[in-house]
Design an enzyme around this catalytic site. Structure first.
Site, PDB file in Angstrom:
ATOM      1  N   ALA A  22       1.348   5.485  -5.320  1.00 24.76           N
ATOM      2  CA  ALA A  22       1.381   6.771  -4.539  1.00 24.76           C
ATOM      3  C   ALA A  22       1.183   7.887  -5.198  1.00 24.76           C
ATOM      4  CB  ALA A  22       2.910   6.540  -3.814  1.00 24.76           C
ATOM      5  N   TYR A 163     -12.166  -8.915  -7.432  1.00 26.92           N
ATOM      6  CA  TYR A 163     -11.665  -7.949  -6.437  1.00 26.92           C
ATOM      7  C   TYR A 163     -11.476  -8.607  -5.123  1.00 26.92           C
ATOM      8  CZ  TYR A 163     -10.869  -3.973  -3.807  1.00 26.92           C
ATOM      9  OH  TYR A 163     -10.353  -2.876  -2.882  1.00 26.92           O
TER      10      TYR A 163
END
Length: 289
Positions: A22, A163
């Site tokens: 974050a 990914y």
């Protein structure tokens, strides 16, 4: 609601939210929006200095937690530290992710599969006892449009090292977790940002990174816009466990957040259960549900 924005987030007073990764990008915008609505936000990040700087920009009611998802020891330490500080957890947002990296985690797993899935699987399991007593608590895991190209062979996890494979794992995990949470106070949802100008591609080659960022800018997909599907999954009172949110526009690349359809592969119950069993074995984390 077709044009859902951060203005639609209900009051988050007295709620506690942990957001991984974050300190920048979508995670930072998610934390900022929740804090503006009254939540106590905890930035769970690998780099504590960057997390503290981000917390200072968000506001005074913001906490930081050192978390390296590439180390199961760090994940356990972060969970222990959180539980020593907080008696409850309302929102766990599994946002952090890497792409373009090669190599292994400290525990020997492929770095993308280890960070994007296994680290979050372990963290969620270790924090769940702080969520289960809390009515309306939610686990939101950030996947990607790219999950549609993912393959996972649980007998040979090399296929999960891409990914796309790790993002498919995020959705398989969400569906299985929500099933196991049935009848509890807690639900699990997923979201994807569409196109957004974030640092997710920072380890990718220029041939991959630059076109993605250019397209995202042309579409006006700022990190704040990219955070909206996550925020809707986390806070919309009408959202239900097992749902998946992303941009509602063409190809789910742009637009306001709406409920979208995950791939058929991600909804396969057998794959969900097999991945869960493998994740439990590899991390040693057994869930209290």
């Amino acid at each position: 609601m077709d044009n859902w924005t951060a203005a639609n987030i209900p009051d988050q007073q007295r709620r506690v939210a942990v957001i991984t990764g974050a300190n920048t990008g979508i995670g930072f915008e998610t934390a900022s929006a929740l804090a503006r609505c009254g939540a106590r936000v905890v930035l769970a990040c690998r780099n504590l200095d960057k997390a503290k700087e981000a917390a200072g920009r968000i506001g005074p009611d913001t906490d930081v937690l050192r978390l390296d998802l590439a180390s199961l020891t760090s994940v356990r330490e972060a969970a222990d530290e959180f539980q020593a500080r907080y008696e409850r957890l309302d929102l766990l947002i599994n946002n952090a992710g890497v792409t373009g990296l090669t190599g292994r985690t400290r525990d020997g797993f492929d770095i993308q599969f280890g960070v994007n899935h296994l680290g979050h699987y372990a963290l969620t399991g270790l924090l769940l006892n702080r969520m289960l007593p809390v009515p309306g608590s939610r686990v939101v895991t950030v996947s990607s449009i790219g999950h549609r190209f993912g393959r996972i062979d649980t007998e040979d996890l090399r296929s999960a090292g891409t990914y796309a494979g790790s993002k498919l794992a995020n959705l398989l995990f969400t569906h299985e977790l929500n099933r196991r949470l049935d009848g509890s106070n807690t639900v699990a949802l997923a979201a994807h940002p569409g196109g957004a100008t974030t640092e997710i591609f920072r380890y990718s080659s220029a041939l991959f990174r630059i076109p993605n960022l250019v397209i995202a800018r042309l579409l006006g997909r700022t990190p704040a816009m990219g955070a909206l599907p996550t925020l809707r999954a986390a806070t919309d009172p009408t959202a239900q466990g097992g749902e998946y949110y992303g941009p509602g526009g063409l190809f789910e690349v742009r637009g306001y957040p709406q409920r979208v359809q995950a791939s058929a592969r991600s909804r396969d119950s057998g794959s969900q259960q097999r991945l869960w069993e493998v994740s439990e074995r590899l991390t040693g984390v057994v869930y209290p549900v």
